[in-house]
Design a protein around this motif. Sequence first.
Motif, mmCIF file in Angstrom:
data_model
loop_
_atom_site.group_PDB
_atom_site.id
_atom_site.type_symbol
_atom_site.label_atom_id
_atom_site.label_comp_id
_atom_site.label_asym_id
_atom_site.label_seq_id
_atom_site.Cartn_x
_atom_site.Cartn_y
_atom_site.Cartn_z
ATOM 1 N N SER A 32 0.850 -0.975 0.072
ATOM 2 C CA SER A 32 0.033 -0.084 -0.221
ATOM 3 C C SER A 32 0.773 1.237 0.018
ATOM 4 O O SER A 32 0.519 2.264 -0.245
ATOM 5 C CB SER A 32 -0.936 -0.003 1.424
ATOM 6 N N ALA A 35 1.978 1.837 -3.849
ATOM 7 C CA ALA A 35 0.734 1.651 -5.039
ATOM 8 C C ALA A 35 0.661 2.984 -5.529
ATOM 9 O O ALA A 35 0.835 4.018 -5.016
ATOM 10 C CB ALA A 35 -0.247 1.048 -4.124
ATOM 11 N N SER A 105 -0.299 -12.000 -18.738
ATOM 12 C CA SER A 105 0.452 -10.775 -18.583
ATOM 13 C C SER A 105 2.072 -10.887 -18.850
ATOM 14 O O SER A 105 2.856 -10.410 -19.413
ATOM 15 C CB SER A 105 0.285 -10.183 -17.095
ATOM 16 N N ASP A 224 1.548 -2.609 -6.927
ATOM 17 C CA ASP A 224 0.280 -2.630 -7.631
ATOM 18 C C ASP A 224 -0.196 -4.336 -7.801
ATOM 19 O O ASP A 224 -1.367 -4.532 -7.757
ATOM 20 C CB ASP A 224 0.340 -1.849 -8.843
ATOM 21 N N SER A 225 1.026 -4.915 -8.342
ATOM 22 C CA SER A 225 0.734 -6.172 -8.533
ATOM 23 C C SER A 225 0.155 -7.106 -7.342
ATOM 24 O O SER A 225 -0.527 -8.113 -7.274
ATOM 25 C CB SER A 225 1.816 -6.940 -9.330
ATOM 26 N N THR A 226 0.846 -6.821 -6.312
ATOM 27 C CA THR A 226 0.790 -7.627 -5.038
ATOM 28 C C THR A 226 -0.563 -7.241 -4.340
ATOM 29 O O THR A 226 -1.368 -8.191 -4.130
ATOM 30 C CB THR A 226 1.698 -6.875 -3.968
ATOM 31 N N LEU A 227 -1.170 -5.996 -4.500
ATOM 32 C CA LEU A 227 -2.542 -5.540 -4.080
ATOM 33 C C LEU A 227 -3.490 -6.155 -4.806
ATOM 34 O O LEU A 227 -4.562 -6.515 -4.317
ATOM 35 C CB LEU A 227 -2.628 -4.066 -4.057
ATOM 36 N N SER A 228 -3.141 -6.649 -6.056
ATOM 37 C CA SER A 228 -4.201 -7.231 -7.286
ATOM 38 C C SER A 228 -4.505 -8.721 -6.867
ATOM 39 O O SER A 228 -5.033 -9.320 -7.289
ATOM 40 C CB SER A 228 -3.824 -6.959 -8.619
ATOM 41 N N LEU A 230 -1.893 -10.895 -7.497
ATOM 42 C CA LEU A 230 -1.133 -11.648 -8.756
ATOM 43 C C LEU A 230 0.039 -12.537 -8.028
ATOM 44 O O LEU A 230 -0.014 -13.900 -8.377
ATOM 45 C CB LEU A 230 -0.474 -10.622 -9.677
ATOM 46 N N SER A 296 -2.394 1.251 -16.194
ATOM 47 C CA SER A 296 -3.167 0.433 -15.447
ATOM 48 C C SER A 296 -4.075 -0.663 -15.995
ATOM 49 O O SER A 296 -4.869 -1.251 -15.171
ATOM 50 C CB SER A 296 -3.951 1.379 -14.148
ATOM 51 N N PRO A 299 -1.478 -5.762 -14.940
ATOM 52 C CA PRO A 299 -0.560 -5.584 -14.010
ATOM 53 C C PRO A 299 1.003 -5.672 -14.658
ATOM 54 O O PRO A 299 1.422 -6.538 -15.477
ATOM 55 C CB PRO A 299 -0.834 -7.097 -13.382
#
Length: 338
Positions: A32, A35, A105, A224-228, A230, A296, A299
């Motif tokens: 976070s 991000a 991806s 960003d990828s971790t929050l998604s 992935l 965006s 990912p």
Amino acid sequence: MPIFDTTRFKWPFDGFISSMLGAILLALFIPSVGASHGPLHLDIVTAWGVALVFFLNGALLPTEKLKAGFKNYRLHLLVQSSTYILFPILGLLIGFLLKNWLDTSLVLGIVYLCALSSTVSSSVTMTTIAKGNVTGAIFNATLSTLLGMLLTPLLVSFYASKGAAGSFSFANAIIAIAIQLLLPFIVGHLLRKWLLPFLKKGMKVVNKVDKTVIVLIVFNAFCDSTLSGLWHQQGISLLIQALVVAAILLLLVLTITAKLSRVMGFSLEDEIAAVFCGSKKSVANGVPMAKMLFGSSVPLGPIVLPIMIYHQLQLIICAILARKYAQKVELLNSLEKS
């Protein structure tokens, strides 16, 4: 006697690679923070950072050496064909053959890697170590960077038109690159006469600017990828897949460029420049441009992962190869003198 002598242990990665690895680890634990739209506002910071990097690259463009290397058209043809024809064909083949086994991806990341420009610094450095045609290496590495501003988004848009990359607008990509990359690059080059004396004195700082920006982009992308979710779903498998494909790509292109150089009757010095310039891919251009091209919509972590792995592999393997080429050049020179 201790079981493990720590004085003999040597960390295998340089500071730049270590910083990127550290950024990835941080992104796994505190996503976070880095991000997009987070407290550090890295989406905005990195956008300005990329513009600064290309401004500095424009100011450092070696115009005189470019003019000196212009005439060796066969070398230029081979290097640019390897970068923008051979690599993309291999990328498309991999995408077609492995699309059912690899993450979507990651396939896009491999195709994107194959569409990137060559490096400048490591291409020239390896050619110098190997005692090859340094002027030809400078010309081709720089030309590749300039061509990449147009050809990289064009090649990615071709792949996207096949329905394999989600929504991708070539027109929007070109506008973004023109504003954020090309414009700062041109302004920097126009001011080269006045800026160069100061930049030469502060090259250590200049070199850290682009690396810092890349590390921040990697941190932002992996956050960003971790929050998604992935990496939680496919972390280790993505890493292994990217490593295997990157290694195969590098070995294929090194072999093909060397063989073609000999078929075309190149001198050993030109072969060295062709092999090192024609096999390289630029993490310095690739990571910032990925953020600009894909935003965006997908990912970014899996897209920049192949670039990061390929970057490290090309440094290790090409360093070994450069020393072997240097020994060969020295042997030929000694035979000519005797």
